[in-house]
Every structure is written in structure tokens, then in C-alpha cells.
Design an enzyme around this catalytic site. Sequence first.
Site, PDB file in Angstrom:
ATOM      1  CG  ASN A 209      -0.193  -0.126   2.504  1.00 31.31           C
ATOM      2  OD1 ASN A 209       0.617   0.726   2.826  1.00 31.31           O
ATOM      3  ND2 ASN A 209      -0.433  -1.204   3.254  1.00 31.31           N
ATOM      4  CG  ASP A 278      -7.172  -5.221   6.569  1.00 27.49           C
ATOM      5  OD1 ASP A 278      -6.621  -5.209   7.692  1.00 27.49           O
ATOM      6  OD2 ASP A 278      -7.754  -4.223   6.090  1.00 27.49           O
ATOM      7  CE  LYS A 288       9.129 -12.809 -13.569  1.00 26.32           C
ATOM      8  NZ  LYS A 288       9.095 -13.221 -14.963  1.00 26.32           N
ATOM      9  CE  LYS A 337     -10.930   0.488  11.426  1.00 25.36           C
ATOM     10  NZ  LYS A 337     -10.577   1.293  10.310  1.00 25.36           N
ATOM     11  CE  LYS A 341      -8.744  -3.391  14.440  1.00 19.87           C
ATOM     12  NZ  LYS A 341      -7.802  -3.321  13.343  1.00 19.87           N
TER      13      LYS A 341
HETATM   14  N1  CTP Z   1      -3.898  -3.369  12.094  1.00 19.15           N
HETATM   15  C1  CTP Z   1      -3.154  -4.391  12.638  1.00 19.15           C
HETATM   16  N2  CTP Z   1      -3.122  -5.610  12.022  1.00 19.15           N
HETATM   17  C2  CTP Z   1      -3.800  -5.848  10.894  1.00 19.15           C
HETATM   18  C3  CTP Z   1      -4.560  -4.815  10.326  1.00 19.15           C
HETATM   19  C4  CTP Z   1      -4.585  -3.586  10.949  1.00 19.15           C
HETATM   20  O1  CTP Z   1      -2.519  -4.169  13.663  1.00 19.15           O
HETATM   21  N3  CTP Z   1      -3.730  -7.035  10.330  1.00 19.15           N
HETATM   22  C5  CTP Z   1      -3.937  -2.081  12.809  1.00 19.15           C
HETATM   23  C6  CTP Z   1      -3.277  -0.930  12.086  1.00 19.15           C
HETATM   24  O2  CTP Z   1      -1.909  -0.830  12.421  1.00 19.15           O
HETATM   25  C7  CTP Z   1      -4.073   0.267  12.600  1.00 19.15           C
HETATM   26  C8  CTP Z   1      -5.453  -0.304  12.764  1.00 19.15           C
HETATM   27  O3  CTP Z   1      -5.285  -1.699  12.939  1.00 19.15           O
HETATM   28  O4  CTP Z   1      -3.620   0.703  13.868  1.00 19.15           O
HETATM   29  C9  CTP Z   1      -6.296  -0.063  11.545  1.00 19.15           C
HETATM   30  O5  CTP Z   1      -7.496  -0.776  11.677  1.00 19.15           O
HETATM   31  P1  CTP Z   1      -8.147  -1.610  10.479  1.00 19.15           P
HETATM   32  O6  CTP Z   1      -9.429  -2.169  11.005  1.00 19.15           O
HETATM   33  O7  CTP Z   1      -7.221  -2.577   9.889  1.00 19.15           O
HETATM   34  O8  CTP Z   1      -8.382  -0.525   9.436  1.00 19.15           O
HETATM   35  P2  CTP Z   1      -8.563  -0.819   7.948  1.00 19.15           P
HETATM   36  O9  CTP Z   1      -7.415  -1.600   7.387  1.00 19.15           O
HETATM   37  O10 CTP Z   1      -8.840   0.474   7.336  1.00 19.15           O
HETATM   38  O11 CTP Z   1      -9.758  -1.839   7.975  1.00 19.15           O
HETATM   39  P3  CTP Z   1     -11.333  -1.725   7.829  1.00 19.15           P
HETATM   40  O12 CTP Z   1     -11.569  -2.398   6.542  1.00 19.15           O
HETATM   41  O13 CTP Z   1     -11.850  -2.515   9.013  1.00 19.15           O
HETATM   42  O14 CTP Z   1     -11.683  -0.272   7.912  1.00 19.15           O
END
Ligand code: CTP
Length: 409
Positions: A209, A278, A288, A337, A341
Amino acid sequence: MLKGKSIILGITGGIAAYKGAALCSKLVQAGADVRVIMTESAAKFITPLTLQTLSRHPVYIDTFEERDPSVVAHINLADHADLILVAPATANAIGKMANGLADDMLSTTLLAATSPIIVAPAMNVHMYEHPAVVRNMETLAQRGVMFVEPGTGQLACGYVAKGRLAEPEDIVKAVEMFFGRVGKLAGKKVLVTAGGTVERFDPVRYLTNDSSGKMGFAVAEAARTMGADVTIVAGRTTAEPPAGMTVVRVESAQQMLEAVVSRSDDADIIVKAAAVADYRPVRKLDQKMKKTGESLTVELERTTDILQTLGSRKRQGQLLIGFAAETEDVERYAMDKLTRKNCDFVVANDVSAEGAGFNGDTNIVQLYGPEGLIASLPMLTKREAAGRIMEIAAAKLTAAAAGDGGQAE
Ligand code: CTP
């Protein structure tokens, strides 16, 4: 306070060079072993003998005056420094550092050094605000160089404006903070994640990303400035990590999970600023991938949520801070969140807003705690925003230790 620390004090040629004497004296009184390097211009403002007497070591000016044949002086000095402090730093000295020039003893030593660097600029206000100087300082900051901002007051050139060298007491305080001896987070351990993760399909292709790492690095830097012992776990970043802390590099969400969890138990504050994937490819090929049909479907699976894992095992007194990048309904998603979390607060931003989000240097954030909105910050540089976030975190930590839940701001 600075016992056992080896500091190179670089004095460059501005009128504030005379304050280098008071600075040197205070560093020595604080217990530091100070080696002074002066530029030739600095020696026009203050005599090397003054600095030699105060530091109790010979002063270096000329790169080619090698007094000890068993070593190369600038390399030897650079190798043994815990910190290099350039004060006062002229616009010229800053420009040379930013561009990697090495034409005298100080600039050569700076180029040979791997130790952290603190720069205390001093110059006329128009020079300080000149785009070239601003850009040079930005370059240095990105490289991890720390700054002690000049003060506002009567300048030697007659202006009353910004550009006056910070007072020697304040510079010494910045040095002590750097070594983690003073500050609101002195003695505290802070663990920060930064950057984006890389999830591979095969040895050369991956999902990632736009995260630059700037926000996480700014948070880490703010924590260090407040005296904390900081560890960064960083994924893919375009920015450079700040100096003066432990940096652990990882690639995937799984590696970040392992690196963070194994370091989380003794952390007082954990800040999850990383943009963690995610989902990751179910299969990672060792060779490859070869193209075959007209289309390709790659199956992805969920990664472990690191923040949620940390939240479920959070110990008493530990502060857990999450980030939420949203494009709509910021408050609702941030609060979701926070509870899901088990965070103490969530730093939320609307990444679709101008001046906020991934790659830029500014951000507009709101902080949400269990009680709802704690703080709504205006558009600030990421470094300023990080400073405010860590101020609030430090206040919450102190309040939690005192047992009153911690209302910050
Ligand atoms: N985070 C994490 N581990 C993951 C994904 C995210 O620790 N596998 C943490 C990120 O570092 C950040 C927070 O979670 O602090 C972001 O939340 P998240 O729900 O992942 O946000 P998005 O990726 O935007 O997901 P959503 O689709 O739920 O909005």
C-alpha cells in the site's frame, strides 16, 4: 546526567559561536566527554584555546593536521561519538551537511559519522526562512537529523526575529532528552510500528500500500524527544527512520506480528501506526509465476490483526494506540476499532481530506477514547501532530498510574 557519553561539539562560524563556550562547559559539567571541532570561520569569533580549556581536549580545525599517526583523526572521532552536536550551525554548514560536502574537518567528520546528529541553527531570519535553507533542513530531518529550534529575539544583524541560537541550557536539555535522561517519557519504553506491509505472491511480485512510514516515524521521534526508549518495527517505507532508536525491519503482516508481539510485554506504550495488509495471498510461490491463461485469480486470506492481538493480551498500565484511516463516517468506524481492538485511544483521520493521509507531510487527526472524542487537531505537520499525540499519551499514562483514568486536553 551525561556521564560516559562521548559528544562531538561542532562549532561553525556565526556570531553565536561565542555561546559554544558556555555550551561546551555545561556539557562537560554534565559529565560528557566533549571533543570540539571548529570551522576556520568559527575560530575568527572565539579562540580554540577557550574550547580546549573548557573541553580539556585539543580542538580540531584542520583535517590535515594529523597529530596521532596511529589513527585518522576524523574517522577516529566519528567512530567514537555517541552524538554529534552542531551548535551554532550556520546556513552554510547546514547546506554542506544536506548535500554531503566535505571540505573541512567538521563536514568530513559529519560525513564519516554513523552516530545521531543534533543541529542547533543560528542565522538571520531571512536566511532561516530562505527556501534553500528550509529545504536543506527538511532533507536533514528526513535523514534523521534532529533540530533544536532557534529562539526569537534580538539578532546580531539588528532584526528582532527568529534565528537566535537556542540558549545553551535548552540545547543541553535536548541532548539529555536524546539520551533519555529527562522528559515526560523518561524511563518508559515505547514500541511503534510504521510503514506498509508487503505480501508476496512469488519472489518478485507482491501486494502493498501507499504508506510512507512518515507518521509512525514522527511518533517514534516525538517519543524519543520526550525521553522514551523507542523501538520501531517498520515495514516498507519511503521515509528514513529517525536516529537514536532501535529499528527492526519486517516485510509481511505475519513478520510484523511476530516482531511486535515478542517485544510487547515490557512496552509502556504501543503505537500501531503501520498500514498492515488485511489480506495476503494464500499461496506464495517459490519460483516466479509464469503467465498462462487470459485471466488470473489469486485467492487471498485474512492476516492476523496485530492490534487486536495486542489488545487481547494488554497488561495493566500498558497504553495501546491504534490508527484508523477512513474515507467516511470517521467517528463511528474509529469507535468501532477502539472497542473491537481494546485500544486506549485511536488516532483517526479522513484520508480523503486535503492535507491528510498517506504520502504527504501534513495530517488532520482526531483522537477517540472510550469516552468519545478526546482531541481534534487542526492541519499540522506529521511531526507536530505526532508531538501532540504523544503529549496526550504521556498524560494518559501518568493519569493511569495515578489511577484516575486520564482526561487529556
Ligand atoms: N492493524 C493491525 N493488524 C492488521 C490490520 C490492521 O494491527 N492485520 C492495525 C493498524 O496498524 C491500525 C489499525 O489496525 O492501527 C487499523 O485498523 P483496520 O481495522 O485494519 O483498518 P482498515 O485496514 O482500514 O480496515 P477496515 O476495513 O476494518 O476499515
